[in-house]
Scaffold this motif. Structure first.
Motif, PDB file in Angstrom:
ATOM      1  N   ALA A 194     -47.892  45.112   0.676  1.00 27.01           N
ATOM      2  CA  ALA A 194     -49.035  44.229   0.889  1.00 27.01           C
ATOM      3  C   ALA A 194     -49.988  44.280  -0.300  1.00 27.01           C
ATOM      4  CB  ALA A 194     -49.759  44.616   2.174  1.00 27.01           C
ATOM      5  N   ALA A 195     -50.232  45.501  -0.832  1.00 28.42           N
ATOM      6  CA  ALA A 195     -51.119  45.643  -1.987  1.00 28.42           C
ATOM      7  C   ALA A 195     -50.533  44.968  -3.221  1.00 28.42           C
ATOM      8  CB  ALA A 195     -51.374  47.129  -2.260  1.00 28.42           C
ATOM      9  N   ARG A 196     -49.221  45.140  -3.427  1.00 24.88           N
ATOM     10  CA  ARG A 196     -48.572  44.475  -4.552  1.00 24.88           C
ATOM     11  C   ARG A 196     -48.727  42.959  -4.439  1.00 24.88           C
ATOM     12  NH1 ARG A 196     -42.114  44.849  -5.260  1.00 24.88           N
ATOM     13  NH2 ARG A 196     -42.222  43.271  -3.611  1.00 24.88           N
ATOM     14  N   GLY A 197     -48.631  42.450  -3.214  1.00 26.69           N
ATOM     15  CA  GLY A 197     -48.795  41.018  -2.997  1.00 26.69           C
ATOM     16  C   GLY A 197     -50.172  40.527  -3.380  1.00 26.69           C
ATOM     17  N   VAL A 198     -51.202  41.315  -3.060  1.00 30.76           N
ATOM     18  CA  VAL A 198     -52.571  40.939  -3.414  1.00 30.76           C
ATOM     19  C   VAL A 198     -52.703  40.773  -4.926  1.00 30.76           C
ATOM     20  CG1 VAL A 198     -54.966  41.764  -3.482  1.00 30.76           C
ATOM     21  CG2 VAL A 198     -53.634  41.982  -1.376  1.00 30.76           C
ATOM     22  N   ILE A 199     -52.175  41.730  -5.672  1.00 27.47           N
ATOM     23  CA  ILE A 199     -52.293  41.687  -7.137  1.00 27.47           C
ATOM     24  C   ILE A 199     -51.570  40.475  -7.709  1.00 27.47           C
ATOM     25  CG2 ILE A 199     -51.644  42.858  -9.272  1.00 27.47           C
ATOM     26  CD1 ILE A 199     -52.220  45.507  -7.866  1.00 27.47           C
ATOM     27  N   TYR A 200     -50.349  40.215  -7.251  1.00 27.84           N
ATOM     28  CA  TYR A 200     -49.584  39.099  -7.801  1.00 27.84           C
ATOM     29  C   TYR A 200     -50.193  37.748  -7.419  1.00 27.84           C
ATOM     30  CZ  TYR A 200     -45.701  41.349 -10.173  1.00 27.84           C
ATOM     31  OH  TYR A 200     -44.939  42.039 -11.077  1.00 27.84           O
ATOM     32  N   VAL A 201     -50.709  37.620  -6.226  1.00 27.60           N
ATOM     33  CA  VAL A 201     -51.348  36.360  -5.841  1.00 27.60           C
ATOM     34  C   VAL A 201     -52.559  36.102  -6.731  1.00 27.60           C
ATOM     35  CG1 VAL A 201     -52.716  35.236  -4.044  1.00 27.60           C
ATOM     36  CG2 VAL A 201     -50.525  36.272  -3.460  1.00 27.60           C
ATOM     37  N   LEU A 202     -53.377  37.135  -6.966  1.00 27.76           N
ATOM     38  CA  LEU A 202     -54.561  36.960  -7.807  1.00 27.76           C
ATOM     39  C   LEU A 202     -54.181  36.643  -9.252  1.00 27.76           C
ATOM     40  CD1 LEU A 202     -56.874  39.800  -6.437  1.00 27.76           C
ATOM     41  CD2 LEU A 202     -57.113  37.340  -6.099  1.00 27.76           C
ATOM     42  N   VAL A 203     -53.156  37.313  -9.785  1.00 30.10           N
ATOM     43  CA  VAL A 203     -52.692  37.015 -11.145  1.00 30.10           C
ATOM     44  C   VAL A 203     -52.213  35.568 -11.221  1.00 30.10           C
ATOM     45  CG1 VAL A 203     -50.925  37.503 -12.885  1.00 30.10           C
ATOM     46  CG2 VAL A 203     -52.121  39.390 -11.765  1.00 30.10           C
ATOM     47  N   GLY A 204     -51.469  35.131 -10.210  1.00 33.23           N
ATOM     48  CA  GLY A 204     -50.981  33.750 -10.187  1.00 33.23           C
ATOM     49  C   GLY A 204     -52.114  32.751 -10.169  1.00 33.23           C
ATOM     50  N   VAL A 205     -53.142  33.012  -9.367  1.00 29.35           N
ATOM     51  CA  VAL A 205     -54.290  32.100  -9.280  1.00 29.35           C
ATOM     52  C   VAL A 205     -55.030  32.036 -10.614  1.00 29.35           C
ATOM     53  CG1 VAL A 205     -56.552  31.762  -8.199  1.00 29.35           C
ATOM     54  CG2 VAL A 205     -54.576  32.353  -6.786  1.00 29.35           C
TER      55      VAL A 205
ATOM     56  N   ALA B  69     -38.200  29.771   4.423  1.00 24.25           N
ATOM     57  CA  ALA B  69     -39.436  29.894   3.649  1.00 24.25           C
ATOM     58  C   ALA B  69     -39.458  31.198   2.858  1.00 24.25           C
ATOM     59  CB  ALA B  69     -40.645  29.827   4.584  1.00 24.25           C
ATOM     60  N   VAL B  70     -39.023  32.284   3.492  1.00 22.76           N
ATOM     61  CA  VAL B  70     -38.993  33.579   2.813  1.00 22.76           C
ATOM     62  C   VAL B  70     -38.004  33.538   1.651  1.00 22.76           C
ATOM     63  CG1 VAL B  70     -38.371  36.006   3.067  1.00 22.76           C
ATOM     64  CG2 VAL B  70     -39.746  34.883   4.826  1.00 22.76           C
ATOM     65  N   GLU B  71     -36.851  32.914   1.844  1.00 26.00           N
ATOM     66  CA  GLU B  71     -35.866  32.822   0.770  1.00 26.00           C
ATOM     67  C   GLU B  71     -36.411  31.996  -0.389  1.00 26.00           C
ATOM     68  OE1 GLU B  71     -32.035  31.556   1.991  1.00 26.00           O
ATOM     69  OE2 GLU B  71     -31.696  33.268   3.328  1.00 26.00           O
ATOM     70  N   PHE B  72     -37.114  30.923  -0.089  1.00 28.85           N
ATOM     71  CA  PHE B  72     -37.715  30.116  -1.156  1.00 28.85           C
ATOM     72  C   PHE B  72     -38.702  30.940  -1.964  1.00 28.85           C
ATOM     73  CE2 PHE B  72     -41.346  27.610  -2.618  1.00 28.85           C
ATOM     74  CZ  PHE B  72     -40.724  26.741  -3.496  1.00 28.85           C
ATOM     75  N   LEU B  73     -39.572  31.681  -1.272  1.00 27.69           N
ATOM     76  CA  LEU B  73     -40.547  32.521  -1.968  1.00 27.69           C
ATOM     77  C   LEU B  73     -39.851  33.603  -2.783  1.00 27.69           C
ATOM     78  CD1 LEU B  73     -43.204  32.991   0.870  1.00 27.69           C
ATOM     79  CD2 LEU B  73     -43.414  31.550  -1.163  1.00 27.69           C
ATOM     80  N   GLY B  74     -38.779  34.179  -2.240  1.00 27.65           N
ATOM     81  CA  GLY B  74     -38.050  35.219  -2.950  1.00 27.65           C
ATOM     82  C   GLY B  74     -37.398  34.712  -4.217  1.00 27.65           C
ATOM     83  N   VAL B  75     -36.799  33.525  -4.139  1.00 26.50           N
ATOM     84  CA  VAL B  75     -36.145  32.952  -5.324  1.00 26.50           C
ATOM     85  C   VAL B  75     -37.185  32.541  -6.365  1.00 26.50           C
ATOM     86  CG1 VAL B  75     -34.742  31.042  -6.184  1.00 26.50           C
ATOM     87  CG2 VAL B  75     -34.113  32.177  -4.043  1.00 26.50           C
ATOM     88  N   ALA B  76     -38.184  31.749  -5.944  1.00 28.02           N
ATOM     89  CA  ALA B  76     -39.204  31.270  -6.879  1.00 28.02           C
ATOM     90  C   ALA B  76     -39.973  32.430  -7.497  1.00 28.02           C
ATOM     91  CB  ALA B  76     -40.164  30.322  -6.165  1.00 28.02           C
TER      92      ALA B  76
ATOM     93  N   PHE C  11     -44.188  36.639  -1.195  1.00 24.03           N
ATOM     94  CA  PHE C  11     -42.931  37.279  -0.804  1.00 24.03           C
ATOM     95  C   PHE C  11     -43.148  38.772  -0.558  1.00 24.03           C
ATOM     96  CE2 PHE C  11     -39.016  39.551  -1.975  1.00 24.03           C
ATOM     97  CZ  PHE C  11     -38.162  39.032  -1.007  1.00 24.03           C
ATOM     98  N   SER C  12     -44.031  39.394  -1.337  1.00 24.77           N
ATOM     99  CA  SER C  12     -44.339  40.810  -1.125  1.00 24.77           C
ATOM    100  C   SER C  12     -44.943  41.029   0.252  1.00 24.77           C
ATOM    101  CB  SER C  12     -45.302  41.315  -2.210  1.00 24.77           C
ATOM    102  OG  SER C  12     -44.700  41.278  -3.487  1.00 24.77           O
ATOM    103  N   TRP C  13     -45.745  40.067   0.711  1.00 27.71           N
ATOM    104  CA  TRP C  13     -46.288  40.175   2.074  1.00 27.71           C
ATOM    105  C   TRP C  13     -45.177  40.033   3.113  1.00 27.71           C
ATOM    106  CZ3 TRP C  13     -50.965  36.514   0.824  1.00 27.71           C
ATOM    107  CH2 TRP C  13     -51.887  37.233   0.045  1.00 27.71           C
TER     108      TRP C  13
ATOM    109  N   ARG D 188     -39.288  44.086   5.585  1.00 26.23           N
ATOM    110  CA  ARG D 188     -38.449  44.962   4.766  1.00 26.23           C
ATOM    111  C   ARG D 188     -37.816  46.064   5.621  1.00 26.23           C
ATOM    112  NH1 ARG D 188     -37.442  45.323  -1.063  1.00 26.23           N
ATOM    113  NH2 ARG D 188     -36.532  47.367  -1.365  1.00 26.23           N
ATOM    114  N   LYS D 189     -36.573  46.384   5.315  1.00 26.44           N
ATOM    115  CA  LYS D 189     -35.915  47.514   5.955  1.00 26.44           C
ATOM    116  C   LYS D 189     -36.395  48.790   5.278  1.00 26.44           C
ATOM    117  CE  LYS D 189     -31.628  44.913   6.794  1.00 26.44           C
ATOM    118  NZ  LYS D 189     -30.197  44.802   6.394  1.00 26.44           N
ATOM    119  N   VAL D 190     -37.133  49.606   5.988  1.00 29.03           N
ATOM    120  CA  VAL D 190     -37.641  50.868   5.409  1.00 29.03           C
ATOM    121  C   VAL D 190     -37.382  52.007   6.400  1.00 29.03           C
ATOM    122  CG1 VAL D 190     -39.373  49.786   3.949  1.00 29.03           C
ATOM    123  CG2 VAL D 190     -39.968  50.385   6.285  1.00 29.03           C
TER     124      VAL D 190
END
Length: 281
Positions: free
Chosen positions: A32-43, A203-210, A271-273, A279-281
């Motif tokens: 979730a934290a990784r997702g926050v960083i990447y979304v902000l970088v993208g914006v 939708a998840v697959e699209f986000l994962g590929v893109a 996708f990180s979210w 995710r299997k953990v």
């Protein structure tokens, strides 16, 4: 087996379940934290693509931290992100020591990759927590400064050009591998796709590929710049994330190309979210 032995076995099993649950929670928080960083970088990169200044922030991890710090309860958010990334590092350490989930999780190369990710997320967590504690050296533009400093230092070593060139080539290969893995949808094997509806899975697959392709492209281009720095013996040719992204803008149709990459990085954040949820953990 006597009652005492049964009790000890039960306690041991309960402890292992509790440890596994705690590690899973740490991993999901890290995603979730990784997702926050990447979304902000993208914006931020998207704003830069069309002539903006990204709100005064650079399109890298430090710029994302600056943006997050300016939000309500920004300091608390920074601490939360830093601690969550520390949880990610701990989970990767457990994957390296005990093996990951799935049939191939205990293979040597998977453990080695988990070890590398442990070190990486440990460093990222440290930089975020340092920023939260007041060290602004981890802020906007830090990736570019660190890249220049490290490249210049290594180029002064004996065989420095060879080392920088090898590192650049490794980053190029890693970027291409990330792209291929994303296009082939290899990430599906790490997700609980059976828990998703058909529409959610698409939708998840699209986000994962893109997201994977955009992230891989950025890695590969950064590696090319490192190779150029090695060949020309000019540390300034190596570029951090912000300078790498801005290089797209200087190409023909550059703003649109940078916008596409920026949208892809934001998609990787989303996708990180999804990773945090399925995710299997």
């Amino acid at each position: 087996m006597d009652a005492r032995s049964w009790t000890l076995r039960g306690r041991g099993r309960a402890r292992r379940v509790a440890d596994s649950t705690a590690m899973a929670a740490a991993a999901r928080a890290g995603f979730a934290a990784r997702g926050v960083i990447y979304v902000l970088v993208g914006v931020i990169a998207l704003q830069i693509a069309f002539g903006g200044d990204g709100g005064g922030h650079q399109a890298d991890r430090g710029g994302a931290l600056d943006e997050l710090a300016g939000r309500p309860f920004g300091s608390a958010l920074l601490w939360a992100v830093g601690l969550a990334l520390a949880g990610m590092a701990l989970w990767q350490l457990s994957e390296a020591v005990f093996g990951g989930s799935g049939p191939g999780g205990s293979k040597l190369h998977e453990r080695a990759a988990a070890s590398f990710r442990c070190v990486f997320y440990g460093f990222v967590s440290y930089s975020v927590l340092s920023y939260a504690a007041g060290d602004k050296g981890s802020g906007s533009g830090a990736s570019d400064r660190q890249t220049d400093d490290v490249t210049a230092r290594v180029l002064e070593w004996p065989a420095g050009q060879l080392l920088v060139g090898a590192a650049g080539l490794a980053v190029v290969i890693a970027g291409l591998w990330i792209c291929v893995r994303a296009v082939r949808r290899k990430f599906r094997q790490d997700l609980r796709t059976g828990a998703m509806s058909s529409g959610t899975r698409k939708a998840v697959e699209f986000l994962g590929v893109a997201g994977g392709v955009a992230r891989g492209v950025v890695f590969a281009v950064a590696g090319v710049f490192a190779l150029a720095a090695a060949v020309r013996h000019q540390p300034g040719k190596a570029r951090g994330m912000d300078d790498t992204l801005r290089a797209f803008r200087d190409l023909p149709a550059g703003p649109w190309l940078l916008a596409a990459v920026a949208a892809g990085l934001a998609a990787f954040g989303l996708f990180s979210w999804c990773d945090a949820r399925w995710r299997k953990v």
